[in-house]
Write a protein that holds these residues in place. Structure first.
Motif, PDB file in Angstrom:
ATOM      1  N   LEU A  71       2.897  39.437  26.222  1.00  0.00           N
ATOM      2  CA  LEU A  71       2.768  38.070  26.754  1.00  0.00           C
ATOM      3  C   LEU A  71       4.139  37.401  26.716  1.00  0.00           C
ATOM      4  CD1 LEU A  71      -0.073  35.622  26.265  1.00  0.00           C
ATOM      5  CD2 LEU A  71       2.110  34.819  25.433  1.00  0.00           C
ATOM      6  N   VAL A  72       4.432  36.596  27.729  1.00  0.00           N
ATOM      7  CA  VAL A  72       5.733  35.909  27.759  1.00  0.00           C
ATOM      8  C   VAL A  72       5.521  34.392  27.704  1.00  0.00           C
ATOM      9  CG1 VAL A  72       7.900  35.555  29.007  1.00  0.00           C
ATOM     10  CG2 VAL A  72       6.734  37.764  29.164  1.00  0.00           C
ATOM     11  N   ILE A  73       6.253  33.761  26.799  1.00  0.00           N
ATOM     12  CA  ILE A  73       6.311  32.293  26.785  1.00  0.00           C
ATOM     13  C   ILE A  73       7.639  31.918  27.425  1.00  0.00           C
ATOM     14  CG2 ILE A  73       6.376  30.212  25.353  1.00  0.00           C
ATOM     15  CD1 ILE A  73       4.976  31.790  23.145  1.00  0.00           C
ATOM     16  N   TRP A  74       7.592  31.299  28.590  1.00  0.00           N
ATOM     17  CA  TRP A  74       8.820  30.868  29.264  1.00  0.00           C
ATOM     18  C   TRP A  74       9.172  29.490  28.736  1.00  0.00           C
ATOM     19  CZ3 TRP A  74      11.089  34.543  32.116  1.00  0.00           C
ATOM     20  CH2 TRP A  74      10.286  35.603  32.552  1.00  0.00           C
ATOM     21  N   VAL A  75      10.359  29.383  28.174  1.00  0.00           N
ATOM     22  CA  VAL A  75      10.787  28.116  27.574  1.00  0.00           C
ATOM     23  C   VAL A  75      11.765  27.437  28.530  1.00  0.00           C
ATOM     24  CG1 VAL A  75      11.861  27.027  25.558  1.00  0.00           C
ATOM     25  CG2 VAL A  75      10.573  29.160  25.282  1.00  0.00           C
ATOM     26  N   VAL A  76      11.393  26.244  28.996  1.00  0.00           N
ATOM     27  CA  VAL A  76      12.302  25.476  29.853  1.00  0.00           C
ATOM     28  C   VAL A  76      12.557  24.123  29.198  1.00  0.00           C
ATOM     29  CG1 VAL A  76      11.559  26.621  31.978  1.00  0.00           C
ATOM     30  CG2 VAL A  76      10.416  24.528  31.263  1.00  0.00           C
ATOM     31  N   ASP A  77      13.595  23.444  29.653  1.00  0.00           N
ATOM     32  CA  ASP A  77      13.879  22.127  29.073  1.00  0.00           C
ATOM     33  C   ASP A  77      13.974  21.098  30.189  1.00  0.00           C
ATOM     34  OD1 ASP A  77      16.733  21.772  29.951  1.00  0.00           O
ATOM     35  OD2 ASP A  77      16.975  23.615  28.789  1.00  0.00           O
TER      36      ASP A  77
ATOM     37  N   VAL B 210      -1.005  36.599  31.363  1.00  0.00           N
ATOM     38  CA  VAL B 210      -0.238  36.759  30.122  1.00  0.00           C
ATOM     39  C   VAL B 210       1.075  35.975  30.214  1.00  0.00           C
ATOM     40  CG1 VAL B 210      -1.223  38.894  29.245  1.00  0.00           C
ATOM     41  CG2 VAL B 210       0.536  39.010  30.995  1.00  0.00           C
ATOM     42  N   THR B 211       0.987  34.825  30.864  1.00  0.00           N
ATOM     43  CA  THR B 211       2.152  33.961  31.044  1.00  0.00           C
ATOM     44  C   THR B 211       1.817  32.558  30.541  1.00  0.00           C
ATOM     45  OG1 THR B 211       2.899  35.178  32.983  1.00  0.00           O
ATOM     46  CG2 THR B 211       3.688  32.929  32.769  1.00  0.00           C
ATOM     47  N   LEU B 212       2.744  32.019  29.781  1.00  0.00           N
ATOM     48  CA  LEU B 212       2.575  30.668  29.250  1.00  0.00           C
ATOM     49  C   LEU B 212       3.921  29.970  29.478  1.00  0.00           C
ATOM     50  CD1 LEU B 212       0.492  29.300  27.216  1.00  0.00           C
ATOM     51  CD2 LEU B 212       2.032  30.025  25.437  1.00  0.00           C
ATOM     52  N   VAL B 213       3.901  28.713  29.875  1.00  0.00           N
ATOM     53  CA  VAL B 213       5.159  28.001  30.097  1.00  0.00           C
ATOM     54  C   VAL B 213       5.202  26.810  29.156  1.00  0.00           C
ATOM     55  CG1 VAL B 213       6.594  26.781  31.792  1.00  0.00           C
ATOM     56  CG2 VAL B 213       5.188  28.717  32.524  1.00  0.00           C
ATOM     57  N   VAL B 214       6.341  26.622  28.469  1.00  0.00           N
ATOM     58  CA  VAL B 214       6.463  25.415  27.658  1.00  0.00           C
ATOM     59  C   VAL B 214       7.677  24.598  28.104  1.00  0.00           C
ATOM     60  CG1 VAL B 214       5.335  26.447  25.636  1.00  0.00           C
ATOM     61  CG2 VAL B 214       7.812  26.366  25.718  1.00  0.00           C
ATOM     62  N   LEU B 215       7.441  23.302  28.216  1.00  0.00           N
ATOM     63  CA  LEU B 215       8.537  22.367  28.460  1.00  0.00           C
ATOM     64  C   LEU B 215       8.973  21.899  27.081  1.00  0.00           C
ATOM     65  CD1 LEU B 215      10.218  20.603  30.492  1.00  0.00           C
ATOM     66  CD2 LEU B 215       8.491  18.843  30.116  1.00  0.00           C
ATOM     67  N   ASN B 216      10.068  22.507  26.583  1.00  0.00           N
ATOM     68  CA  ASN B 216      10.546  22.155  25.240  1.00  0.00           C
ATOM     69  C   ASN B 216      11.488  20.949  25.328  1.00  0.00           C
ATOM     70  OD1 ASN B 216      10.772  22.627  22.411  1.00  0.00           O
ATOM     71  ND2 ASN B 216      12.785  23.557  22.756  1.00  0.00           N
TER      72      ASN B 216
ATOM     73  N   ASP C 148      -0.028  29.447  39.704  1.00  0.00           N
ATOM     74  CA  ASP C 148      -0.992  28.361  39.566  1.00  0.00           C
ATOM     75  C   ASP C 148      -1.984  28.724  38.455  1.00  0.00           C
ATOM     76  OD1 ASP C 148      -1.099  30.138  41.941  1.00  0.00           O
ATOM     77  OD2 ASP C 148      -3.242  29.760  41.718  1.00  0.00           O
ATOM     78  N   GLY C 149      -2.319  27.736  37.682  1.00  0.00           N
ATOM     79  CA  GLY C 149      -3.307  27.959  36.620  1.00  0.00           C
ATOM     80  C   GLY C 149      -2.729  28.432  35.297  1.00  0.00           C
ATOM     81  N   VAL C 150      -1.416  28.799  35.244  1.00  0.00           N
ATOM     82  CA  VAL C 150      -0.895  29.240  33.935  1.00  0.00           C
ATOM     83  C   VAL C 150      -0.817  28.023  32.999  1.00  0.00           C
ATOM     84  CG1 VAL C 150       0.473  31.130  34.917  1.00  0.00           C
ATOM     85  CG2 VAL C 150       1.589  28.969  34.374  1.00  0.00           C
ATOM     86  N   PRO C 151      -1.086  28.227  31.714  1.00  0.00           N
ATOM     87  CA  PRO C 151      -1.011  27.090  30.797  1.00  0.00           C
ATOM     88  C   PRO C 151       0.417  26.547  30.710  1.00  0.00           C
ATOM     89  CG  PRO C 151      -2.134  28.953  29.784  1.00  0.00           C
ATOM     90  CD  PRO C 151      -1.523  29.451  31.060  1.00  0.00           C
ATOM     91  N   LEU C 152       0.519  25.229  30.735  1.00  0.00           N
ATOM     92  CA  LEU C 152       1.811  24.551  30.626  1.00  0.00           C
ATOM     93  C   LEU C 152       1.690  23.547  29.484  1.00  0.00           C
ATOM     94  CD1 LEU C 152       4.599  23.560  31.605  1.00  0.00           C
ATOM     95  CD2 LEU C 152       3.421  22.186  33.333  1.00  0.00           C
ATOM     96  N   LEU C 153       2.543  23.708  28.473  1.00  0.00           N
ATOM     97  CA  LEU C 153       2.479  22.834  27.298  1.00  0.00           C
ATOM     98  C   LEU C 153       3.813  22.142  27.096  1.00  0.00           C
ATOM     99  CD1 LEU C 153       0.957  25.418  24.743  1.00  0.00           C
ATOM    100  CD2 LEU C 153      -0.313  23.759  26.112  1.00  0.00           C
ATOM    101  N   ALA C 154       3.778  20.939  26.547  1.00  0.00           N
ATOM    102  CA  ALA C 154       5.021  20.268  26.150  1.00  0.00           C
ATOM    103  C   ALA C 154       5.239  20.540  24.667  1.00  0.00           C
ATOM    104  CB  ALA C 154       4.892  18.770  26.404  1.00  0.00           C
TER     105      ALA C 154
END
Ligand SMILES: Nc1nc2c(ncn2[C@@H]2O[C@H](COP(=O)(O)OP(=O)(O)OP(=O)(O)O)[C@@H](O)[C@H]2O)c(=O)[nH]1
Ligand SMILES: [Mg+2]
Length: 331
Positions: free
Chosen positions: A176-182, A205-211, A238-244
């Motif tokens: 699984l990959v957590i893509w970390v963006v700012d 298996v993709t998760l994106v976080v706005l850090n 579309d539909g991948v979880p996006l968390l702050a």
């Protein structure tokens, strides 16, 4: 985090689907049969992704299925190492002002190291960059994350070629990959065109976080999240979880931690990753078979062997029918 959000993230992460290990193994066996049938019939170079997948999936499935390998990936300075340390609750991976900071992958295993050693050997993370979180020893309640193998990767947009190579190698292996963006760089073209878009078959298996969410005025956060969501939709994610997240505040990673707890408990990520890989390979092979029939008689023995094998690999009759149709047309 409310149970509702956990449930939604969990549903999104696996698209509501579960992968049956036996069905996955059957699909991989069908890819292997396809490769045997295609030997000498189709150009070798075009078959490399399928050979690589069969090899890699065989190894991953033979290693621990009780562990979930999760990578933190992203541009330099987005906060991968800070999130890694915040999740581990220890300063394990140096965070620096010099950019880029992380040159090789670091790993942290929750639970006993023994069961994960071969898996870590396979990822190639150097022993001196491996750490263990074992709740029995340190007294913290880390048991909900038992089975997690978290990797802190170098920067994927690096000026250092060795960093990019290390990232690309590991992105091909992890579950699984957590893509970390700012907030500053979340819209950068390279992040989307070179990486996120490439993962559209791995949405489950993709998760994106706005850090670094703390760097935004609170009123701005929803707007930036909506803008990022729009870009992800355009990437086919579309539909991948996006968390702050806010890595520098212990309360700023609650949702991320809860999501990882779900993922680890489900033990589906490795299977979902490989199922996505099979989908990608089958899509490539279906095009190849449709475009280039075997030498000689188009729908004789080898062709039907290829069709049958590809149908098994696809796991969906539609692809088999499309391939068969292409042969009939040529015949
Ligand atoms: N305010 C704030 N600062 C953060 C946050 N996350 C990271 N930082 C800071 O951002 C800088 C970069 O963080 P790192 O964790 O080293 O970033 P990285 O993604 O690992 O960078 P590379 O290893 O170079 O790829 C450091 O100064 C961190 O303290 C956050 O959520 N909020
Ligand atoms: Mg780092």
């Amino acid at each position: 985090m409310s149970p509702n959000i956990v449930g939604r993230v969990r549903e999104a992460l696996r698209g509501g689907q579960r992968v049956d290990p036996d069905a996955l193994i059957a699909r991989l066996a069908a890819v292997r049969r396809f490769l045997e049938a295609a030997d000498g019939q189709l150009p070798d170079t075009q078959l490399v992704p399928a050979h690589t997948l069969v090899e890699r999936a065989g190894t991953r499935l033979s290693l621990s299925r009780d562990h979930t390998v999760v990578a933190l990936a992203g541009a330099t300075g987005s906060g991968k190492s800070s999130l890694f340390n915040a999740l581990a609750r220890f300063e394990l991976s140096p965070v620096g002002v010099r950019r880029p900071t992380t040159g090789v992958a670091h790993a942290c295993v929750w639970g006993p190291l023994d069961g994960a050693t071969r898996l870590l050997d396979w990822t190639g993370v150097l022993p001196r960059h491996r750490f263990v979180r074992e709740s029995a020893l340190d007294g913290d309640d880390e048991s909900a994350l038992h089975g997690l193998v978290l990797l802190d990767l170098p920067d994927f947009d690096s000026v250092q070629r060795s960093h990019r190579l290390e990232v690309d190698r590991l992105l091909g292996l992890v579950d699984l990959v957590i893509w970390v963006v700012d907030p500053q760089k979340y819209a950068d073209r390279v992040v989307h065109s070179s990486y996120l878009r490439e993962f559209h078959r791995h949405r489950d298996v993709t998760l994106v976080v706005l850090n670094q969410a703390d760097r935004l005025p609170p009123a701005e956060l929803p707007r930036v999240l909506a803008d990022l969501r729009r870009l992800l939709d355009a990437d086919g994610l579309d539909g991948v979880p996006l968390l702050a997240t806010t890595a520098v505040d212990p309360g700023g990673i609650t949702e991320l931690r809860a999501t990882l707890e779900c993922t680890v408990a489900e033990r589906q990520a490795a299977l979902l990753r490989l199922a996505g890989d099979v989908d990608t390979v089958v899509a490539g092979l279906a095009e190849l078979v449709a475009a280039e029939p075997p030498a000689g008689v188009p729908d004789a023995g080898p062709a039907s062997g290829l069709n049958r094998a590809l149908a098994g690999a696809a796991g969906v009759p539609a692809v088999a029918e499309a391939v068969e149709g292409a042969y009939r047309h040529r015949a």
